[in-house]
Write an enzyme that holds these catalytic residues in place. Sequence first.
Site, mmCIF file in Angstrom:
data_model
loop_
_atom_site.group_PDB
_atom_site.id
_atom_site.type_symbol
_atom_site.label_atom_id
_atom_site.label_comp_id
_atom_site.label_asym_id
_atom_site.label_seq_id
_atom_site.Cartn_x
_atom_site.Cartn_y
_atom_site.Cartn_z
ATOM 1 N N HIS A 29 0.823 -1.214 0.000
ATOM 2 C CA HIS A 29 0.000 0.000 0.000
ATOM 3 C C HIS A 29 0.858 1.265 0.000
ATOM 4 O O HIS A 29 2.045 1.252 0.342
ATOM 5 C CB HIS A 29 -0.943 0.019 1.204
ATOM 6 N N GLU A 99 -1.707 -7.139 7.769
ATOM 7 C CA GLU A 99 -0.321 -7.033 8.234
ATOM 8 C C GLU A 99 -0.088 -7.912 9.460
ATOM 9 O O GLU A 99 -1.031 -8.245 10.194
ATOM 10 C CB GLU A 99 -0.009 -5.568 8.560
#
Length: 214
Positions: A29, A99
């Site tokens: 990202h 994550e």
Amino acid sequence: MTSVKAGSGEPAFVAPELADGAQIWLLRHGETEWSASGQHTSTTDLPLTDAGERQARGLRELIGDLSPALVLSSPRERAVATARLAGLRVDETTEDLAEWNYGAYEGRTTSHIRDDVPDWSIWTHGVPAGETAEQVAARADRVLTRAAAAAPDGPVVLVGHGHFSRVLGARWIGLPVAGGANLLLSTAATAILSAQYGQPVLDRWNLPNPTAES
């Protein structure tokens, strides 16, 4: 799929057989306030900064006219927004692409953590009250198995995060989670997992975002 011991507590991932040139794209990202400051960000759902949005749009240049067979994304806003701004249609969001859960180290920088734990690294020390390397490996292996199953139909794109994408790269080539320590992946950079002569390979790694020098 069989597995062998990776030598660090988790079984090695054995990649399914793929045709040469098959592609699994990893997209990290774009920038957030915490990625810019070096704060560990897992469950905290931060938006992209203005720079992060520019980076996400810049990914279009790297992706080109790619026509993915499957696009999976972490459900965090920063990943979903990156996919959208990159011109991708997300088929599904999945927590398997989230994550590494940093537990008690959420929001802390490495230098701050090392005030308490000298020489700390997530790759060697782990995190208190967060995910273990074995848990992260299990998630990565599920994602890779699913991506490999879809890859014969065309490129697969996985939109996610820094540490977890590095784990995906390590696991693809049969390394333990700690192997991700040697696979730096910058903000809004890309990587391509593939195969050659029946063996899993890192075809491209840490392709820089076109906005990096702007």
